[in-house]
Write a protein that holds these residues in place. Sequence first.
Motif, short mmCIF file in Angstrom:
data_model
loop_
_atom_site.label_atom_id
_atom_site.label_comp_id
_atom_site.label_asym_id
_atom_site.label_seq_id
_atom_site.Cartn_x
_atom_site.Cartn_y
_atom_site.Cartn_z
N TYR A 3 -16.83 -16.68 10.28
CA TYR A 3 -15.54 -17.34 10.12
C TYR A 3 -15.46 -18.15 8.83
N SER A 4 -16.50 -18.13 8.01
CA SER A 4 -16.48 -18.88 6.75
C SER A 4 -15.86 -18.07 5.62
N ARG A 5 -15.59 -16.77 5.88
CA ARG A 5 -15.01 -15.95 4.82
C ARG A 5 -13.61 -16.44 4.50
N LEU A 6 -13.24 -16.34 3.24
CA LEU A 6 -11.96 -16.86 2.80
C LEU A 6 -10.82 -15.93 3.17
N ALA A 7 -9.66 -16.51 3.49
CA ALA A 7 -8.45 -15.72 3.71
C ALA A 7 -7.94 -15.22 2.37
N THR A 8 -7.26 -14.10 2.38
CA THR A 8 -6.73 -13.53 1.14
C THR A 8 -5.21 -13.55 1.16
N LYS A 9 -4.63 -13.73 0.00
CA LYS A 9 -3.17 -13.74 -0.10
C LYS A 9 -2.61 -12.37 0.20
N PHE A 10 -1.43 -12.36 0.79
CA PHE A 10 -0.81 -11.10 1.19
C PHE A 10 0.66 -11.13 0.81
N ALA A 11 1.07 -10.26 -0.11
CA ALA A 11 2.47 -10.04 -0.48
C ALA A 11 3.06 -11.12 -1.37
N SER A 12 2.99 -12.40 -1.00
CA SER A 12 3.65 -13.40 -1.83
C SER A 12 3.06 -14.78 -1.54
N GLY A 13 3.55 -15.78 -2.29
CA GLY A 13 3.08 -17.14 -2.10
C GLY A 13 3.44 -17.72 -0.76
N PRO A 201 14.83 5.58 -6.52
CA PRO A 201 14.25 5.81 -7.86
C PRO A 201 13.01 6.69 -7.84
N VAL A 202 12.50 7.01 -6.65
CA VAL A 202 11.31 7.83 -6.54
C VAL A 202 11.59 9.01 -5.60
N SER A 203 10.69 9.98 -5.61
CA SER A 203 10.88 11.20 -4.83
C SER A 203 10.09 11.16 -3.53
N PRO A 204 10.44 12.03 -2.56
CA PRO A 204 9.66 12.13 -1.32
C PRO A 204 8.19 12.42 -1.60
N THR A 205 7.92 13.26 -2.60
CA THR A 205 6.54 13.60 -2.93
C THR A 205 5.73 12.37 -3.31
N GLN A 206 6.36 11.43 -4.01
CA GLN A 206 5.65 10.23 -4.44
C GLN A 206 5.24 9.33 -3.28
N GLU A 229 2.97 2.56 3.50
CA GLU A 229 2.23 1.81 2.48
C GLU A 229 2.90 1.91 1.11
N ASN A 230 3.33 3.11 0.73
CA ASN A 230 3.95 3.28 -0.59
C ASN A 230 5.30 2.58 -0.68
N LEU A 231 6.06 2.57 0.42
CA LEU A 231 7.36 1.89 0.39
C LEU A 231 7.21 0.38 0.39
N ILE A 232 6.27 -0.15 1.20
CA ILE A 232 6.10 -1.59 1.32
C ILE A 232 5.45 -2.18 0.08
N ARG A 233 4.41 -1.54 -0.43
CA ARG A 233 3.66 -2.09 -1.57
C ARG A 233 4.39 -1.93 -2.90
N GLY A 234 5.21 -0.91 -3.03
CA GLY A 234 5.89 -0.69 -4.30
C GLY A 234 4.92 -0.23 -5.38
N GLY A 235 5.31 -0.44 -6.63
CA GLY A 235 4.44 -0.07 -7.74
C GLY A 235 4.55 1.38 -8.17
N THR A 248 9.10 0.57 -8.64
CA THR A 248 9.58 0.04 -7.36
C THR A 248 8.90 -1.29 -7.04
N ARG A 249 9.67 -2.17 -6.44
CA ARG A 249 9.16 -3.49 -6.09
C ARG A 249 8.58 -3.49 -4.68
N ALA A 250 7.65 -4.38 -4.45
CA ALA A 250 7.08 -4.54 -3.11
C ALA A 250 8.12 -5.19 -2.20
N VAL A 251 8.04 -4.88 -0.93
CA VAL A 251 8.91 -5.52 0.06
C VAL A 251 8.22 -6.81 0.48
N THR A 252 8.75 -7.94 0.05
CA THR A 252 8.13 -9.23 0.34
C THR A 252 8.96 -10.07 1.30
#
Length: 276
Positions: A3-13, A201-206, A229-235, A248-252
């Motif tokens: 439980y000493s491992r650090l939490a990591t940021k996710f999506a935004s501040g 702005p992107v295709s189904p294949t992407q 994953e591709n829709l939520i993360r963007g990029g 594409t932008r991430a969904v935050t």
Amino acid sequence: MNYSRLATKFASGNSLRSDVPLTDSQIMRVAPSIFAESEHESRSEQYTFIPTNLILDKLRQEGFQPFMVCQTRSRIEGMRDFTKHMIRLRHANQITGKQANEIILINSHNGASSYQMKAGVFRFVCQNGLVVGEDIADIRVKHKGDITGNVIEGAYEVLDTFDRVDESREAMQAVALSDEARHAFASAALTLRWDENKPAPVSPTQILRANRTEDVSNDMWTTLNCVQENLIRGGLRGRDAKGKRTTTRAVTGMDQDVKLNRALWVLSEEMRKIIA
């Protein structure tokens, strides 16, 4: 478990996800509205105030632990401590495995939301959390009466639906999609992310493209996770309606994230039923 491992940021501040249970101090830094000491002044006398952190403490006593928190932003002065917030929790018997079933708790102290509990699935390999469709678990508790008792009861009701969540996931894994079916699914998913009047702005294949070798599969479950994953993360690089290059932008946004995830789950379930 360490439980000493650090939490990591996710999506935004305003979000934080960890691979170990979050502490109150970690939660406070990104989602102070969870620790509000009173309701917003706009609430009437009929409003029953129960701070979310009190509910969280009760859930911890019942074996539920928080692994992700976030809250919405507000441009209204003084509103930050009351805005809508979300906590994703796992029960002690749901912490191991490649996926973890999660209870999603949503609340606010400014009237933007009742206490809501939904079922979710967190997939460790892609670090994204799916939200299960309404037909499996969607419980709401108004800010009246025995809120604490009703929320605890609701959490166990969601916990009881996890067998159905597992059955749905296994059923998706058992359904193989043709290239045409995968393309149709991705095309429908794009309309959930972008308005039909504004071309994606992107295709189904992407959005079908796997980001790791373990996601190279044509089953319904893996297809859903790749698209999600591709829709939520963007990029993803593409072109806008005017033909200009764009990424594409991430969904935050919390509401948009939940809405899109639930819609993708429902779309997947309906497609699975048709093919099966």
